[in-house]
Design a protein around this motif. Structure first.
Motif, PDB file in Angstrom:
ATOM      1  N   LEU A 144       0.906  -1.115  -0.134  1.00 45.00           N
ATOM      2  CA  LEU A 144       0.174  -0.162   0.079  1.00 45.00           C
ATOM      3  C   LEU A 144       0.851   1.227  -0.131  1.00 45.00           C
ATOM      4  CD1 LEU A 144      -2.735  -1.310   2.682  1.00 45.00           C
ATOM      5  CD2 LEU A 144      -3.017  -0.897   0.079  1.00 45.00           C
TER       6      LEU A 144
ATOM      7  N   THR B  63       0.021   4.194  -2.898  1.00 47.47           N
ATOM      8  CA  THR B  63      -0.896   5.373  -2.566  1.00 47.47           C
ATOM      9  C   THR B  63      -0.410   6.465  -3.201  1.00 47.47           C
ATOM     10  OG1 THR B  63       0.409   5.785  -0.281  1.00 47.47           O
ATOM     11  CG2 THR B  63      -1.391   4.303  -0.427  1.00 47.47           C
TER      12      THR B  63
ATOM     13  N   LEU C  39      -6.217  -0.973  -4.473  1.00 42.94           N
ATOM     14  CA  LEU C  39      -5.486  -1.276  -3.300  1.00 42.94           C
ATOM     15  C   LEU C  39      -5.792  -2.190  -2.437  1.00 42.94           C
ATOM     16  CD1 LEU C  39      -4.738   2.601  -2.942  1.00 42.94           C
ATOM     17  CD2 LEU C  39      -3.173   0.857  -4.066  1.00 42.94           C
TER      18      LEU C  39
ATOM     19  N   LEU D 211      -8.260   7.432   1.764  1.00 45.37           N
ATOM     20  CA  LEU D 211      -7.284   7.753   0.650  1.00 45.37           C
ATOM     21  C   LEU D 211      -8.030   8.235  -0.831  1.00 45.37           C
ATOM     22  CD1 LEU D 211      -5.189   4.150   0.966  1.00 45.37           C
ATOM     23  CD2 LEU D 211      -4.541   6.530   1.297  1.00 45.37           C
TER      24      LEU D 211
ATOM     25  N   SER E  75      -3.999  10.240   4.123  1.00 46.89           N
ATOM     26  CA  SER E  75      -3.368   9.138   4.464  1.00 46.89           C
ATOM     27  C   SER E  75      -3.595   8.770   5.879  1.00 46.89           C
ATOM     28  CB  SER E  75      -1.932   9.250   4.237  1.00 46.89           C
ATOM     29  OG  SER E  75      -1.572   9.594   2.880  1.00 46.89           O
TER      30      SER E  75
END
Length: 304
Positions: free
Chosen positions: A36, A40, A59, A108, A113
């Motif tokens: 991840l 990201t 993801l 996300l 985050s």
């Protein structure tokens, strides 16, 4: 040497029996976290997975695949219940893994985050092992029943620590106009210093367990990430009760009678718990009036 019994669950598994499960869960969570963290920053494909506002992405699916492969490789006889793919393996075992490969997908999707990876092992649908990993900081929190929580604990010393900070979560199926949820949220906003709607329940559980916030209130929460968070909290000394203040005895069996309503909870240190139970009781008397107001408002809009 057997572990001490948990005061809230009464289960007493053997430490040697669970240490291997804990190690596998940690390695699987770290592998998913690495996946991840490196992706990201790239463009992800976020899409709706229903009419209730929940999202899924490539993801989630990639992290889930990594976790399931590792859990099934080490413990092929234990089925896995995962957030996106449902059951992997035969059902009917006393044991089950519960996996949220990316708790915080909605965060996300807007560039925030605030997300974690969560894995729990349940026996008879009660948590006995939990791992929560935060990919962005590479921090991990874990617990085995009766053995306490392990992981970094940094208690906040900011000026508002003498005032209650509460995290809030609710299930995706809860409507904005739900009078019970709305009444509790209104009173929490009025009577506490801050309410955090994190959209990542496991992050809320970790913040409570490590002492950064004072309480966590959940209304009809989603089931997959709840067992792991619950175990972390209990093993750090947090008390968890139902909304009426009675012992929290929710089942995480997907086929259990009662469902999401029975999973509503209040979690807090002992000195804050009584006040929050009282607040929820007070909110119950407000709920019918909010429902009436919502109905009147809807009627007025339709007759314009």
């Amino acid at each position: 040497m057997p572990l001490a019994r948990s005061a809230e669950t009464g289960l007493a598994p053997d430490a040697q029996d669970l240490s291997g499960h804990l190690g596998t869960a940690r390695r699987a969570a770290h592998a998913a976290g690495d996946f991840l963290r490196t992706r990201t920053a790239q463009r992800a494909d976020f899409r709706s997975k229903g009419v209730d506002g929940d999202l899924v992405s490539d993801l989630d699916l990639g992290a889930e695949q990594l976790i399931v492969e590792r859990l099934r490789a080490d413990f092929p006889d234990i089925p896995v219940l995962a957030e996106e793919g449902g059951f992997y393996g035969a059902t009917g075992s006393r044991w089950s893994w519960m996996v949220d490969p990316l708790d915080g997908t909605n965060n996300l999707a807007i560039g925030l985050s605030a997300y974690v990876v969560g894995i729990a092992l349940c026996r008879d649908w009660q948590p006995v092992v939990s791992v929560v990993h935060e990919p962005e900081t590479r921090r991990t929190w874990s617990a085995m029943i009766g053995a306490g929580m392990q992981g970094p604990v940094v208690h906040s010393q900011h000026a508002c620590r003498n005032r209650t900070v509460v995290a809030w979560t609710q299930g995706y199926g809860v409507l904005r106009t739900d009078p019970q949820a709305s009444s509790v949220k209104i009173l929490l906003e009025w009577k506490t210093h801050r309410v955090l709607p994190l959209w990542a329940p496991l992050l809320g559980w970790v913040m409570l367990a490590r002492g950064d916030i004072d309480a966590f209130v959940g209304y009809r929460p989603e089931p997959v990430d709840l067992p792991g968070g619950l175990l972390l909290a209990r093993e750090s000394g947090v008390r968890v009760v139902a909304w009426d203040g009675t012992a929290y005895e929710a089942s995480f069996d997907p086929g259990s009678v009662g469902g999401a309503a029975d999973r509503s909870f209040i979690a807090a240190r002992t000195d804050r718990l009584g006040g929050l139970v009282g607040l929820v009781e007070q909110a119950a008397s407000m709920a019918p009036h909010l429902a009436e107001l919502a109905s009147d408002r809807a009627t007025a809009l339709l007759t314009r």
